[in-house]
Design a protein around this motif. Structure first.
Motif, short mmCIF file in Angstrom:
data_model
loop_
_atom_site.label_atom_id
_atom_site.label_comp_id
_atom_site.label_asym_id
_atom_site.label_seq_id
_atom_site.Cartn_x
_atom_site.Cartn_y
_atom_site.Cartn_z
N ILE A 1 10.32 5.14 -4.31
CA ILE A 1 9.74 3.87 -4.71
C ILE A 1 8.84 3.29 -3.43
O ILE A 1 9.02 3.74 -2.17
CB ILE A 1 10.81 2.50 -5.05
N GLY A 2 7.70 2.71 -3.70
CA GLY A 2 6.88 2.28 -2.49
C GLY A 2 5.62 3.18 -2.28
O GLY A 2 5.11 3.77 -3.46
N GLY A 3 4.84 2.80 -1.58
CA GLY A 3 3.88 3.66 -1.21
C GLY A 3 3.28 3.48 0.30
O GLY A 3 4.03 2.70 1.32
N PHE A 4 2.49 4.12 0.48
CA PHE A 4 1.78 4.17 2.25
C PHE A 4 0.20 4.30 2.22
O PHE A 4 -0.37 4.83 1.28
CB PHE A 4 2.53 5.40 2.95
N CYS A 5 -0.41 3.90 3.30
CA CYS A 5 -1.58 4.07 3.56
C CYS A 5 -1.69 5.07 5.15
O CYS A 5 -0.76 4.63 5.80
CB CYS A 5 -2.65 3.00 3.99
N CYS A 6 -2.56 5.76 5.35
CA CYS A 6 -2.54 6.53 6.45
C CYS A 6 -3.86 6.84 6.63
O CYS A 6 -5.08 6.66 5.98
CB CYS A 6 -2.04 7.80 6.22
N GLY A 7 -4.21 6.92 8.53
CA GLY A 7 -5.53 6.95 8.80
C GLY A 7 -5.59 6.79 10.34
O GLY A 7 -4.47 7.03 10.91
N ARG A 8 -6.53 6.31 10.86
CA ARG A 8 -6.61 6.25 12.34
C ARG A 8 -5.86 4.87 12.65
O ARG A 8 -5.68 4.01 11.90
CB ARG A 8 -8.06 5.84 12.78
N SER A 9 -5.36 4.77 13.76
CA SER A 9 -4.42 3.55 14.27
C SER A 9 -5.12 2.21 14.17
O SER A 9 -4.63 1.48 13.58
CB SER A 9 -3.94 3.94 15.86
N PHE A 10 -6.22 2.17 14.38
CA PHE A 10 -7.05 0.92 14.41
C PHE A 10 -7.11 0.29 12.75
O PHE A 10 -7.12 -0.64 12.79
CB PHE A 10 -8.41 0.83 15.23
N VAL A 11 -7.12 1.39 12.07
CA VAL A 11 -7.41 0.84 10.54
C VAL A 11 -5.92 0.70 9.95
O VAL A 11 -6.01 -0.52 9.17
CB VAL A 11 -7.84 2.27 9.90
N ILE A 12 -4.93 1.31 10.72
CA ILE A 12 -3.52 0.76 9.99
C ILE A 12 -3.26 -0.43 10.42
O ILE A 12 -2.65 -1.28 9.95
CB ILE A 12 -2.63 2.04 10.22
N ASP A 13 -3.20 -0.53 11.84
CA ASP A 13 -2.84 -1.59 12.62
C ASP A 13 -3.38 -2.75 11.95
O ASP A 13 -2.85 -3.87 12.07
CB ASP A 13 -3.38 -1.46 13.97
N HIS A 14 -4.65 -2.87 11.50
CA HIS A 14 -5.27 -4.05 10.86
C HIS A 14 -4.55 -4.49 9.78
O HIS A 14 -4.26 -5.98 9.21
CB HIS A 14 -6.81 -3.58 10.34
N GLN A 15 -3.86 -3.65 8.86
CA GLN A 15 -3.24 -3.90 7.69
C GLN A 15 -1.85 -4.70 8.08
O GLN A 15 -1.21 -5.36 7.09
CB GLN A 15 -2.90 -2.54 6.66
N ARG A 16 -1.36 -4.40 9.17
CA ARG A 16 -0.14 -5.10 9.52
C ARG A 16 -0.36 -6.79 9.62
O ARG A 16 0.95 -7.51 9.43
CB ARG A 16 0.48 -4.55 10.69
N LEU A 17 -1.34 -7.26 9.56
CA LEU A 17 -1.55 -8.44 9.64
C LEU A 17 -2.41 -9.09 8.68
O LEU A 17 -2.35 -10.36 8.54
CB LEU A 17 -2.31 -9.11 11.09
N SER A 18 -2.97 -7.93 7.86
CA SER A 18 -3.79 -8.57 6.65
C SER A 18 -3.34 -8.02 5.21
O SER A 18 -4.12 -8.33 4.26
CB SER A 18 -5.27 -8.19 7.00
N GLY A 19 -2.66 -7.00 5.38
CA GLY A 19 -2.40 -6.56 3.96
C GLY A 19 -1.21 -7.16 3.33
O GLY A 19 -0.18 -7.40 3.82
N LEU A 20 -1.59 -7.95 2.43
CA LEU A 20 -0.80 -9.01 1.64
C LEU A 20 0.53 -8.31 1.20
O LEU A 20 1.52 -9.02 1.48
CB LEU A 20 -1.44 -9.87 0.66
N GLY A 21 0.50 -7.23 0.70
CA GLY A 21 1.80 -6.54 0.21
C GLY A 21 2.61 -6.36 1.22
O GLY A 21 4.04 -6.13 0.87
N TYR A 22 2.06 -5.91 2.58
CA TYR A 22 2.85 -5.43 3.56
C TYR A 22 3.54 -6.78 4.17
O TYR A 22 4.68 -6.91 4.48
CB TYR A 22 2.25 -4.78 4.55
N CYS A 23 2.62 -7.80 4.35
CA CYS A 23 3.14 -9.04 5.15
C CYS A 23 4.03 -9.95 4.38
O CYS A 23 4.86 -10.55 4.95
CB CYS A 23 1.69 -10.09 5.42
N PHE A 24 3.88 -10.02 3.09
CA PHE A 24 4.66 -10.98 2.22
C PHE A 24 5.71 -10.46 1.30
O PHE A 24 6.32 -11.28 0.46
CB PHE A 24 3.67 -11.93 1.73
N SER A 25 5.76 -8.98 1.25
CA SER A 25 6.72 -8.63 0.49
C SER A 25 8.14 -8.15 1.39
O SER A 25 7.85 -7.55 2.23
CB SER A 25 6.23 -7.42 -0.30
N ALA A 26 9.22 -8.14 0.67
CA ALA A 26 10.48 -7.50 1.35
C ALA A 26 10.15 -6.03 1.46
O ALA A 26 9.54 -5.46 0.49
CB ALA A 26 11.55 -7.92 0.55
N SER A 27 10.75 -5.60 2.68
CA SER A 27 10.58 -4.08 2.86
C SER A 27 11.22 -3.28 2.23
O SER A 27 12.23 -3.63 1.28
CB SER A 27 10.79 -3.99 4.40
#
Length: 494
Positions: free
Chosen positions: A336-362
């Motif tokens: 279950i679940g999903g992932f995104c991958c790419g350059r570090s600066f692209v992925i780090d941005h999601q840790r603060l702006s990806g709503l499904g990452y920030c506000f969902s239980a892990s």
């Protein structure tokens, strides 16, 4: 009372009398003359509004009654009568008998090469369990060990207290597997791409989207509030036409063009069609028109390429030519679940702006542990991937021999879509006819299903089709038997 009027009155007086700031501080609220001057200079409608506001506040503070919710005028007999009359609504509504598309079948057990439906074993062509990881003993054992170590849940979002070492290990393994700098893990497959797109694309940006993308991608595009330009499915000529039109618009307003970001959004293998995107041409257009490239790889991840790296490995393209890859872990990996991958600066941005990452239980640790084991099996089992592609190819060739229907999917795709060769011109009529084929197959021990869409919310609903999926462990004789049943169904009904 409007304190700003009083202030202005005091300020004017201070200018006239050359008073000090201390005087203003000491006399701001206590000088009656200044208060009267302020009231006199205030507009009448301001005074009326603020008087009504003051009355309302006084009423709330002193005249509002408090109600005792626990108190009831009902007798005990009346309470019991109401309780006896109450009937809870079912969690799942009953399917109407006249509904031709209702789901009346009960599935039990693990959806492997075969599945138990209504107590009877069927050849399973419905589940997107391509590599048969659901029910894999190694995967189950690692999940059980994780339950003993971590418990059943992480109980919080990743950014707060929901991150365990198993999440970091899975992210590291995914990044290495995809030859990327970094990966980010989501708890739900649907929310992965639906969160990742609006994390980057904002109002004013331009998205060039294939009109055949699946529903989660459509929701992510919609949430971005960007300017969306759909091009015909897998039609690179139509895409370049839109790019030229955008370039002409940019020349009219160079200042706006300089701050406008542009994105391609496509799928590796399209869920609604089963065909593969022309990645080399997309990369060519990406550099020619300076556009970022996002690929949703839920169906191609773990399937395409010699070692399952997806669409980039399939076409032997450099992973650095793709800005971001999204995929869920619910198909080839069997978790279950999903992932995104790419350059570090692209992925780090999601840790603060990806709503499904920030506000969902892990992701529950047991599912992360299972995904790690499944990923290791994929990485070390080139024969399994080759076997899957071989079965998909032979299955495709068998399906092409069925009269009355056509296969619109790619030969090596593990997902196949069968459409009617001749449409009735009525979408509901086509669906009803295909549903009869589905029911015929079910009655003869083959589980198939129609592709389902949410008509009122989809951007463009594809033509009705029967969606079939290949399982790597499905015996060749079962594949042949399933095709024979499909032939008999089309012969009897078309």
């Amino acid at each position: 009372m409007r304190t700003e009027c009083i202030f202005y009155a005091l300020l004017n007086r201070s200018i006239d009398q050359n008073l000090s700031v201390d005087y203003l501080r000491n006399n701001f609220l206590f000088n009656p003359t200044d208060i009267i001057d302020g009231l006199a200079s205030a507009p009448a409608y301001h005074l009326i509004f603020e008087a009504l506001l003051l009355i309302w506040i006084v009423k709330l503070l002193f005249f509002t009654k408090t109600f005792n919710l626990a108190k009831s005028d009902l007798t005990e007999k009346e309470k019991h009568a109401l309780i006896e009359e109450w009937q809870p609504e079912p969690l799942i509504p009953e399917v109407e008998e006249e509904n031709p598309f209702g789901f009346k079948n009960k599935f039990t057990g693990i959806p492997g090469p075969t599945v138990c439906i209504n107590g009877k074993e069927h050849i399973n062509l419905t589940s997107l369990n391509f590599l048969n990881m659901i029910g894999n003993k190694e995967v189950e054992a690692s999940a059980i060990d994780a339950v003993r170590k971590y418990g059943v849940g992480s109980c919080g979002p990743r950014g707060f207290y929901g991150t365990n070492s198993i999440h970091l290990e899975l992210e590291e393994n995914l990044a290495k597997f995809m030859n990327c700098e970094e990966a980010i893990l989501y708890a739900y497959g649907f929310s992965t791409v639906a969160s990742a797109i609006p994390a980057y694309a904002k109002r004013g940006d331009v998205l060039f989207v294939d009109e055949g993308v699946c529903f989660p991608v459509q929701k992510g595009v919609e949430a971005s509030r960007s300017c969306v330009k759909y091009f015909k499915h897998n039609d690179m000529s139509d895409l370049e036409r839109l790019l030229k039109e955008q370039a002409a618009e940019d020349l009219k307003n160079p200042r706006k063009a300089k701050v406008t970001r542009r994105f391609f959004i496509v799928e590796g293998v399209y869920l609604n069609y089963g065909d593969i995107c022309p990645l080399p041409k997309l990369i060519e257009l990406k550099y020619k028109y300076k556009v970022r490239l996002f690929i949703e790889e839920s169906l191609s991840f773990g399937v395409l390429g010699d070692t399952g790296r997806g669409i980039t490995q399939h076409f032997n393209c450099n992973m650095e030519d793709v800005d971001m890859v999204c995929a869920n872990l619910e198909y080839a990996v069997g978790s279950i679940g999903g992932f995104c991958c790419g350059r570090s600066f692209v992925i780090d941005h999601q840790r603060l702006s990806g709503l499904g990452y920030c506000f969902s239980a892990s992701l529950p640790p047991l599912l992360a542990a299972g995904a790690i084991t499944a990923l290791g099996i994929i990485d070390s089992s080139g024969d399994k991937l080759e076997n899957l592609r071989s079965k998909a190819s032979s299955f495709h060739q068998m399906l092409e021999s069925i009269s009355g229907v056509c296969v619109i999917s790619d030969e090596i795709s593990p997902v196949k879509h069968l459409m009617l060769s001749k449409t009735n011109g009525d979408i509901n009529g086509d669906r009803l006819l295909l549903q009869k084929i589905v029911e015929y197959c079910m009655q003869n021990g083959v589980a198939v299903t129609q592709a389902q869409y949410i008509d009122q919310f989809e951007y463009k609903v594809p033509r009705p089709s029967i969606r079939l999926a290949v399982n790597v462990d499905l015996p060749q004789e079962d594949i042949k038997a399933a095709v024979d049943v499909l032939k008999a169904a089309t012969k009897a009904l078309l």
